[in-house]
Enzyme design. Structure first.
Site, PDB file in Angstrom:
ATOM      1  N   THR A  41      24.133  -8.317  35.925  1.00 51.95           N
ATOM      2  CA  THR A  41      23.666  -8.697  37.260  1.00 51.95           C
ATOM      3  C   THR A  41      22.802  -7.615  37.901  1.00 51.95           C
ATOM      4  O   THR A  41      22.346  -7.762  39.027  1.00 51.95           O
ATOM      5  CB  THR A  41      24.863  -9.007  38.171  1.00 51.95           C
ATOM      6  OG1 THR A  41      25.789  -7.907  38.128  1.00 51.95           O
ATOM      7  CG2 THR A  41      25.572 -10.270  37.712  1.00 51.95           C
ATOM      8  N   HIS A  46      26.990   1.414  37.400  1.00 46.06           N
ATOM      9  CA  HIS A  46      27.451   2.691  37.934  1.00 46.06           C
ATOM     10  C   HIS A  46      28.706   3.122  37.191  1.00 46.06           C
ATOM     11  O   HIS A  46      29.274   2.368  36.390  1.00 46.06           O
ATOM     12  CB  HIS A  46      27.619   2.646  39.452  1.00 46.06           C
ATOM     13  CG  HIS A  46      28.691   1.720  39.962  1.00 46.06           C
ATOM     14  ND1 HIS A  46      30.020   1.859  39.650  1.00 46.06           N
ATOM     15  CD2 HIS A  46      28.616   0.663  40.804  1.00 46.06           C
ATOM     16  CE1 HIS A  46      30.729   0.941  40.268  1.00 46.06           C
ATOM     17  NE2 HIS A  46      29.893   0.194  40.971  1.00 46.06           N
ATOM     18  N   HIS A  49      31.760   0.814  36.901  1.00 41.82           N
ATOM     19  CA  HIS A  49      31.595  -0.321  35.989  1.00 41.82           C
ATOM     20  C   HIS A  49      31.807   0.095  34.534  1.00 41.82           C
ATOM     21  O   HIS A  49      32.280  -0.685  33.711  1.00 41.82           O
ATOM     22  CB  HIS A  49      30.175  -0.899  36.106  1.00 41.82           C
ATOM     23  CG  HIS A  49      29.923  -1.620  37.387  1.00 41.82           C
ATOM     24  ND1 HIS A  49      28.692  -1.647  37.990  1.00 41.82           N
ATOM     25  CD2 HIS A  49      30.744  -2.334  38.197  1.00 41.82           C
ATOM     26  CE1 HIS A  49      28.754  -2.366  39.100  1.00 41.82           C
ATOM     27  NE2 HIS A  49      29.988  -2.786  39.248  1.00 41.82           N
ATOM     28  N   LYS A  83      35.355 -11.340  46.216  1.00 43.37           N
ATOM     29  CA  LYS A  83      34.164 -11.530  47.048  1.00 43.37           C
ATOM     30  C   LYS A  83      34.474 -12.383  48.279  1.00 43.37           C
ATOM     31  O   LYS A  83      35.204 -13.370  48.201  1.00 43.37           O
ATOM     32  CB  LYS A  83      33.041 -12.193  46.230  1.00 43.37           C
ATOM     33  CG  LYS A  83      32.565 -11.359  45.051  1.00 43.37           C
ATOM     34  CD  LYS A  83      31.990 -10.038  45.502  1.00 43.37           C
ATOM     35  CE  LYS A  83      31.579  -9.167  44.340  1.00 43.37           C
ATOM     36  NZ  LYS A  83      31.100  -7.842  44.766  1.00 43.37           N
ATOM     37  N   ARG A  87      28.394 -15.194  45.435  1.00 44.15           N
ATOM     38  CA  ARG A  87      27.357 -14.312  44.928  1.00 44.15           C
ATOM     39  C   ARG A  87      25.998 -15.003  44.979  1.00 44.15           C
ATOM     40  O   ARG A  87      25.900 -16.219  44.816  1.00 44.15           O
ATOM     41  CB  ARG A  87      27.654 -13.906  43.476  1.00 44.15           C
ATOM     42  CG  ARG A  87      28.821 -12.945  43.321  1.00 44.15           C
ATOM     43  CD  ARG A  87      29.037 -12.646  41.857  1.00 44.15           C
ATOM     44  NE  ARG A  87      30.198 -11.792  41.632  1.00 44.15           N
ATOM     45  CZ  ARG A  87      30.143 -10.475  41.547  1.00 44.15           C
ATOM     46  NH1 ARG A  87      28.981  -9.854  41.690  1.00 44.15           N
ATOM     47  NH2 ARG A  87      31.234  -9.770  41.323  1.00 44.15           N
ATOM     48  N   GLN A 174      34.864 -17.694  31.026  1.00 41.82           N
ATOM     49  CA  GLN A 174      35.354 -16.438  30.457  1.00 41.82           C
ATOM     50  C   GLN A 174      36.504 -16.693  29.490  1.00 41.82           C
ATOM     51  O   GLN A 174      36.615 -16.033  28.454  1.00 41.82           O
ATOM     52  CB  GLN A 174      35.803 -15.481  31.566  1.00 41.82           C
ATOM     53  CG  GLN A 174      36.221 -14.107  31.010  1.00 41.82           C
ATOM     54  CD  GLN A 174      36.394 -13.061  32.096  1.00 41.82           C
ATOM     55  OE1 GLN A 174      35.753 -13.117  33.138  1.00 41.82           O
ATOM     56  NE2 GLN A 174      37.268 -12.096  31.849  1.00 41.82           N
ATOM     57  N   ASP A 195      40.826  -5.637  38.277  1.00 39.38           N
ATOM     58  CA  ASP A 195      40.417  -6.732  39.151  1.00 39.38           C
ATOM     59  C   ASP A 195      40.083  -7.993  38.362  1.00 39.38           C
ATOM     60  O   ASP A 195      39.934  -9.074  38.945  1.00 39.38           O
ATOM     61  CB  ASP A 195      39.226  -6.319  40.020  1.00 39.38           C
ATOM     62  CG  ASP A 195      38.025  -5.850  39.205  1.00 39.38           C
ATOM     63  OD1 ASP A 195      38.198  -5.530  38.009  1.00 39.38           O
ATOM     64  OD2 ASP A 195      36.917  -5.802  39.775  1.00 39.38           O
ATOM     65  N   LYS A 236      37.448   3.045  45.876  1.00 41.49           N
ATOM     66  CA  LYS A 236      36.735   2.952  44.610  1.00 41.49           C
ATOM     67  C   LYS A 236      35.719   4.074  44.476  1.00 41.49           C
ATOM     68  O   LYS A 236      35.000   4.388  45.417  1.00 41.49           O
ATOM     69  CB  LYS A 236      36.010   1.607  44.495  1.00 41.49           C
ATOM     70  CG  LYS A 236      36.914   0.423  44.185  1.00 41.49           C
ATOM     71  CD  LYS A 236      36.069  -0.816  43.983  1.00 41.49           C
ATOM     72  CE  LYS A 236      36.938  -2.034  43.711  1.00 41.49           C
ATOM     73  NZ  LYS A 236      36.122  -3.248  43.500  1.00 41.49           N
ATOM     74  N   LYS A 239      30.426   4.892  44.103  1.00 44.95           N
ATOM     75  CA  LYS A 239      29.431   4.665  45.138  1.00 44.95           C
ATOM     76  C   LYS A 239      29.500   5.781  46.172  1.00 44.95           C
ATOM     77  O   LYS A 239      30.561   6.342  46.425  1.00 44.95           O
ATOM     78  CB  LYS A 239      29.634   3.310  45.819  1.00 44.95           C
ATOM     79  CG  LYS A 239      29.316   2.125  44.914  1.00 44.95           C
ATOM     80  CD  LYS A 239      29.270   0.836  45.680  1.00 44.95           C
ATOM     81  CE  LYS A 239      28.853  -0.323  44.776  1.00 44.95           C
ATOM     82  NZ  LYS A 239      28.783  -1.601  45.512  1.00 44.95           N
ATOM     83  N   THR A 240      28.342   6.096  46.752  1.00 46.81           N
ATOM     84  CA  THR A 240      28.255   7.095  47.803  1.00 46.81           C
ATOM     85  C   THR A 240      27.583   6.453  49.012  1.00 46.81           C
ATOM     86  O   THR A 240      27.189   5.290  48.964  1.00 46.81           O
ATOM     87  CB  THR A 240      27.402   8.302  47.360  1.00 46.81           C
ATOM     88  OG1 THR A 240      26.034   7.889  47.252  1.00 46.81           O
ATOM     89  CG2 THR A 240      27.862   8.843  46.023  1.00 46.81           C
TER      90      THR A 240
END
Length: 412
Positions: A41, A46, A49, A83, A87, A174, A195, A236, A239-240
């Site tokens: 996606t 990052h 992931h 979510k 999406r 899936q 998750d 998590k 990320k910053t």
């Protein structure tokens, strides 16, 4: 020597399992086929992931056959897990554009050639020819809607007012992937982030139902999840304030990558050494007995080396070390600011005016435009450059104008 299962458990990689005894038997026994899925996606991933890929690498090194499934079809639906809103729908063109980039990232973690190479498959290859009616009759009949709606995968969307039938199809797809890989490659174990537990478990349950109907071994489908990569506060990682901690150097330089990990809280050092490096548990224990800055430096270096290679890691370490060993840095005047001031980022020109490095914002902007300002040894190219916590090395940044004017900004 510790078994693969016990090593993964000791380092904190294992979170949930369908059957601990069976999973242990798979991991510690003869080579088996194991898979995980990634939806393309974005054109990069990052570090959060990529966490499960690190576990796959350990399994590959132990001799197991690894399959990485790229969700060219599932990405068209979008996983509703966690979510609040549906999406954004993406096109096949968008996904295809990301495929090669994601494959290159996978190659950073697991071997794609040589002895025991991993296999990369795309579920679009088998879904593109499946008839909708046949799929619903053959697959949908095995799924209970009440159970699906009760799962964490759907709760956030349900609580926010709705979950579309379109999104519910993701779990079926899936689950079908697991069965397809079992039939085609003998895959017996799926792994993923915690998750994803509901989606992964759905695949194992679906496979067992089919095997039961066909008189085959129901235990041929096992699942294991890995904890999400979180810090000591339970947030998590990956990320910053200014964006994600990307693993592609085109999106985040090795030096920035190194800085991010060196600047994590001291309390997270042990966890990251265990999860994201190959440093032995014994050596980690010894490192933590000494200066925490030495342990953090080793941790940041090892993670950078693992992702970007030794040369880039050496350069990042050298740049960080030299910057803080320069005489003019040690002798530079300094000013202290509250850490909270940078929680949402601060424009560099605002910062320089605030601390008196320039008399005004307009002067600061003009000097940046003339290429006369550097931050941590790197020339500032834009007046829109923001400063956030990730820019601080050992709680400090170094501002420079011209050849001889320095100012150290220290977090307090």
């Amino acid at each position: 020597m510790q078994s693969l299962f016990e090593d993964l458990k000791a380092r904190g990689y294992i979170y949930q399992m369908t059957n601990e005894e069976k999973v242990k038997e798979i991991l510690d026994g003869e080579p088996r086929t194991i898979y995980m899925g990634i939806d393309p996606t974005a054109d990069s991933l990052h570090i959060g992931h990529c966490f499960p890929l690190i576990v796959l690498r350990k399994m590959q090194e132990a001799g197991h056959k690894i399959i990485v499934l790229i969700g060219g079809a599932t990405a068209m639906i979008g996983d509703p897990t966690g979510k609040r809103d549906m999406r954004k729908m993406v096109t096949q063109e968008f996904i295809n554009k990301n495929l090669e980039s994601v494959k290159n990232i996978i190659g950073k973690f697991i071997k794609l050639d040589g002895d025991n190479p991993a296999i990369i498959v795309n579920n679009h290859d088998w879904f593109k020819d499946i008839n909708y009616i046949d799929f619903m009759r053959d697959v949908g009949v095995h799924f209970n809607v009440s159970r699906m709606l009760a799962s964490d995968a759907c709760k956030s969307r349900m609580n926010e007012g709705g979950l579309t039938f379109f999104e519910m199809g993701y779990q079926l797809m899936q689950a079908y992937d697991f069965v397809h890989l079992n039939r085609e490659y003998g895959c017996v174990l799926q792994i993923g982030g915690s998750d994803q537990w509901a989606n992964i478990l759905a695949g194992a349950d679906y496979g067992r139902k089919l095997n039961n109907l066909e008189g085959k071994d129901e235990e041929a489908f096992q699942a294991m999840t890995i904890p999400l990569l979180t810090n000591s506060e339970g947030k998590k990682m990956g990320k910053t304030e200014s964006g994600a901690v990307w693993v592609l150097k085109e999106k985040m330089s090795p030096f920035e990558f190194y800085q991010y990990f060196y600047n994590v809280k001291d309390e997270d050092t042990e966890k990251l050494l265990k999860l994201l490096t190959n440093v032995s548990l014994e050596e980690i224990a010894e490192l933590l007995k000494g200066d925490i800055r030495v342990a953090k430096q080793r941790m940041a270096y090892e993670i950078t080396k693992f992702i970007h290679g030794k040369d880039d890691a050496d350069e990042a370490l050298k740049a960080a070390t030299e910057m803080f060993q320069k005489d003019n840095f040690d002798d530079a005047p300094s000013v202290e600011l509250e850490k909270a001031a940078f929680s949402d980022g601060m424009k560099l020109v605002d910062l320089m005016a605030q601390v008196g490095f320039f008399a005004s914002k307009s002067e600061a902007r003009r000097m940046v435009e003339q290429g006369a300002v550097s931050l941590n040894g790197e020339k500032v190219e834009s007046i829109d450059r923001c400063v956030s916590e990730k820019d601080f090395i050992d709680s400090a940044i170094l501002l420079k104008r011209g050849k001889k004017n320095f100012l150290k900004v220290v977090l307090k």
